[in-house]
Each structure stands twice: as structure tokens, then as C-alpha cells.
Design an enzyme around this catalytic site. Sequence first.
Site, short mmCIF file in Angstrom:
data_model
loop_
_atom_site.label_atom_id
_atom_site.label_comp_id
_atom_site.label_asym_id
_atom_site.label_seq_id
_atom_site.Cartn_x
_atom_site.Cartn_y
_atom_site.Cartn_z
CD GLU A 198 1.56 -33.64 1.55
OE1 GLU A 198 1.52 -34.78 1.06
OE2 GLU A 198 0.54 -33.02 1.86
CB SER A 209 -1.01 -3.08 -7.42
OG SER A 209 -1.65 -3.43 -6.23
CG HIS A 220 -2.19 -0.90 0.85
ND1 HIS A 220 -3.48 -0.45 0.88
CD2 HIS A 220 -2.26 -2.18 0.43
CE1 HIS A 220 -4.30 -1.42 0.52
NE2 HIS A 220 -3.59 -2.49 0.25
CE LYS A 238 -10.42 -8.73 -13.13
NZ LYS A 238 -9.57 -7.97 -14.02
CG ASP A 239 -9.53 -9.21 -5.73
OD1 ASP A 239 -9.14 -9.40 -6.90
OD2 ASP A 239 -8.90 -8.53 -4.90
#
Lengths: 427, 252
Positions: free
Chosen positions: A288, A220, A216, A244-245
Site C-alpha cells: 500500500e 502541548s 495532558h 478550531k479542530d
Amino acid sequence: MGSGTREKFDNPVVDWVDERLPIFTLMQREYGVFPTPKNFNYFWNFGAILMFMLVVMIVTGLFLAMHYTANTELAFDAVERIMRDVNGGWLMRYIHMNGASFFFIAVYLHIFRGMYYGSYKAPREILWILGVVIFLLMMGTAFIGYVLPWGQMSLWGATVITNLFSAIPVVGEYIVTLLWGGFSVDNPTLTRFFALHFLLPFVIFAVVFLHVWALHVTGSNNPLGIDTKGPQDTLPFHPYYTMKDTFGLIVFLIAYAAVIFFFPNSLGHPDNYIPADPLVTPAHIVPEWYFLPFYAMLRAITFDIGVPFTDIVIISAKLGGVIVMFSSILIWVVLPWLDSHPIRSAKYRPIFQKLILILLVDFIFLGYLGAEAADAKYFGIPVNYFGLAATAYYFLFFLVFLPVLSKLEKGREMPPSINEAVTSKGH
Amino acid sequence: MKRTLLTALAVLAVVPFQSAQAAGDSVTPPHKYWGFHGYDGTYDKAALQRGLKVYREVCSACHSLKRIAFRNLADLGYNEDQIKAIASEYTIQDGPDEEGEMYDRPGIPSDYFPSPFPNKQAAAAVHGVMPPDLSLITKARKYGADYVHAILTGYEAAPEGKKLQPSQHWNKYMPGHVIAMAAPLSDELIEYEDGTPMTVDQYARDVAEFLTWAAEPEMEDRKRIGLNVLLFLTIFAFVMYGVKRKIWADVH
């Protein structure tokens, strides 16, 4: 965070609170009107997805911990009681167990997005390094979490991986004893791993907070990799990206739910449904799936490095493997300085674009190799040679190709601004 | 009487073996049709009841099923009285009583299936190693029910030149092919009352289905809830896609 002028809220209760603790102002500024580039593609969804997954893991883990017993005599039975007798226990466990896998799917996509679009470049170096720290913490947490059910793979996976530390000169044996709390993976190991497995997610949470804080500050990156130049290039985070997320998250959850409810054990190993037995070694010890690429790099180093024509060994094969495995991740820390090319996004770097896509294929191929038996062969050639070649490409990419390309690569022509690029596409 | 005899037979047949886990030489078990496969698959209660019969009359001589309580048999379609009746056929050691003595009593629904051996050492003394507990066997082996069915039907004569110890047996589907367990099933071994063919293949199918239930008793609930969850999420995804499109309409 708390400085600057405060806008009044209509709701008097909200305003009263906000005057004393400006949490609503903070949320409004950081998640409401926060200016976000308008050209994100769906690869920018994984940050929100990862945040969601971290909360899911902590919540389900909390309920599992209420019913779990960290004791080698009881742990396996405790997990089976959760599966059979605890109300909703099977659901909590399958969400948590497959949650680890989906957490890693999301984080790998998130990291690859960062690499492909050059999100690690200035001014986001610290943001990127915090991300690498989170990834390392996630690996540690996932590894010790896999030990807790105390099945055969829990015990033997833990034995193999903790043993790696013994390769470190001088202090190696001491570290291993410290990890084990004794002279083999046993009850003290299980109890300390449980304690750490409970602690580490909160450490991750703290570093995530720093990661988001750094995000922040710089804002971005975006698929074009060019800086925002004004309000015409951005949108407020809410409602554009919250919605959208959420859509992206639901699509991700569809895949996650399909595995939880219809193939809950497909990502695990059947041997972990056999209670741990120190006297019986499984035929193949496999970590894994999300560790397999790194495991393949570890196994690729099968030769000692020493002074030529003498028997003096400087780096044993085991130490070499360990160094290679750990550096394969630690190298990401210096990625912003290995790649100093002024263009961020692979979209405008034709050679980098090809090489990083090859790196992606290389990494997936390493994952396949990691799952093979150590003595397996492809076309009559031991898999180890393929592992070595794939490992070589991985390190060449970071240590040679990136610095060279930083100097030599000519980029494609870049659009002058995000707004112009978006509108010229005819949207 | 019949059970004692079978127990004795099975105990005699199964004796020490080296590493059954020996790598290599494994044959992929044939893929069978199972009613519990698929997104809406359910267990066949009649098959589960027959499988329970196979377990009780044959497998239980050597293999424990320690994670299953008699009360769990409600899933197989038994009512409370039937479960009480089944439980009471078993003798359970309880205690200590007020004198500090352990004592035997008939089983009740909350008891778990008693194990054929009091401990690992006792099992190993008879069999060389402890026959594995079967509560999780279909989850603990690759190919699950197919594997159990294949092992039970995969006995054949050892190929020329392979020397077996008297305690060893040749099984096509065992990794390494050498198995300590003698072929436990034969045609007509267990009496079925519902007209189902009394063949080795059928016994193996039924007990494999029963053991799948034992390993995953939550499966029917899981799939039912799963379908609802997926339906909800899919509708939610469409709604969110519409919301997203509407909100973004003025940007594009």
C-alpha cells in the site's frame, strides 16, 4: 485525576453523578478549561483528526466484521457480497478501505509536525515514544487488514512482507512459521490475521489513551517551541480549540469524502480485485502507498556485508534491508536524545529547518521509488542507486546531522513569550 | 442455434497460452469518452442492455459473470417480467431433491449467471487456463473500461519476425501483446434492434460499459450520495469557519 476540590455543577443529576464518579469534573478540567497555547497553527489539528479516524475505523470495521468470513475459499466472495448485497455495505467498505489511507495521511502530517516543531524534546519524550508505538501498531494493523480481502496483492504482499522475518538469524524461520500458521500464507494465516486485525485497534486505543494522558501532563508544544509562562499565553481548550479542530476536521473530511465517493479505488491496486491465486505471481508486488518509503529503503540494500576479501557474509542483503527498514522507524524512539539542541522549533533553527525540509522531500522521493519496478531506471541509472542515496540521507539526518547540529547550530533570536510573539505580529 | 455455433467457434479459437501477465511492452489504451465518468456520470441504460446482449451472445461462451444475479438486471431498466423471461432462458442445476438427485430447472431472478464451465479444471482443459470471470474485470485492470474496449479492438497482425503459436494472437494493448483469446468480435456479429451501428468498436464500447456496471453497480448511488455529502460538508465548513472566527475574534 480524582483528587483535589470539586466544583459544584448546576444540574443536580450531573452533580449527583460527579460526586460519586467525577467524570464531568475530569472532562471539564481536561477538555473544557484545559490551558492550551494560544498560537497553534493548523498542523495542531491532526491529533483530533486522528482520534476521529480511529473511531471511524473501529465502527466501520465492526460492521464489516459482521459480514466478513475469514476463510480463503470465502473471504473474497464475502467482501464482494458486502459491496453488492449488504445494505450500505459498499459505503462501509469504501469508508474503511480509504480510511486507512487517510489515517496515514493524518498520522504522517502529525509526526512531521512533531519533528519540525521539536515536540519530542523534554519534557515530552514519553509522549513522543508512545506516538512511535502507536505508529508501529498502526502499520501492523494496516498491513494485516490489507490481507483480509484475499485478493492477489493481499496474498503476495503478505508473502513478501512476512518472509522478511526469515532474515532474522536463528529465530527467523520460526517466526515466519508462527506468523503463517503453516508453511505458506494460507487459511491459518488469514484466520489469525483477522483475529489480530480485530484486536489491534483496541490496543491502539489503549496506547492513544496513554499518549493523551502524557500530553495532558506536559501540555502541548506550540509553533514557537517556547514554554507557556502564564494565563496570558494560553486559552481554554473549549471553545477555542474544540471549534478550531472541528473546522479543520470538516476540511479534512471534504477531501476524504471526495475520495470515498468519487475515486474509491484510486489509492488501491487493481490486482486486489483478482482473487488470490498461489499459482500466479503478479508482475509487480507493491505494498500500500503508505508503506512505500520504507519498502524503498528495504529494497535499497542489495549488497551483502561480510569480511573483506573472504566469502564470509556477516549481514546478508536481505537481513541488511530488514535492519534498515525497521531501524528507520525505531530510530524515532531515540530522537529526543539524538537531537539535544535546546531550541525546539525549526522556526528558530535555520540549518535544522533546511535539513528537515530536505528530509521531507527525501521521504516523499523514497515513496516514489518504492512504487517503481525493481529493475526500473532513471536517466539510465538503476532506481536502486537513488534509493540507496535517499536512504543514506535519511540516516545521516538522524545519526550525524542532528547530533552535530545539537552542538554547533546557533539559533535565531527567540521571542520572550508566546503572548508577546502573537501580539507583536499585529493581530 | 446461433449461440451454440458461436460457443463452438469461440471455444475452438481460444486455446492454451503461457503467461498473459508477462510484464513490459504494454501500450496505454486510448482514453475514451464514457457517460459514467465524471462527478455526476450515469450509465446509459440502452448501452447496458446492448452490452448485456454482447456478453450473452459472445463473451459468455468462455467467460463467467458469476457475481451478477438476474435480479440485478433491474439496474439496466428491465422490469420484473423481462427479468423472469431472461432468467428462464438459462438452465440452472439445483438440488439435491428429496431423492438426493441434482436436477435442472429454468432460471429464476434470484439465480446468478451460470458459468460456462463447471470448474476451473474444466475451463483449463479447454483453454489452457481459465478465462477470467468478468464480474470485476474493469476494477481488476488498470484503465478499466478503456482497457476492455482497447483489448477488444486492439487485434492486429503480428509484426514481422514475431512467431506466434496457432493458439496465440497479437493484440496491441495486451501486456506483452500475446493473448490467447482470438478476436471475439466482428462487424454485424450481433443483431442490434435499435439502429445502433453494428461495428466492433460499438460492441466493444457497449460491453465495456456493461462490465463497468457489473463491477460497480453502486456507482450511480455512490456519486449521488457523494454530491450531497460534499455539499453538506462544504456548508458545514463555512459555518464552522464563521463560528471559529467569531470565537477567536477577541484573541486576535
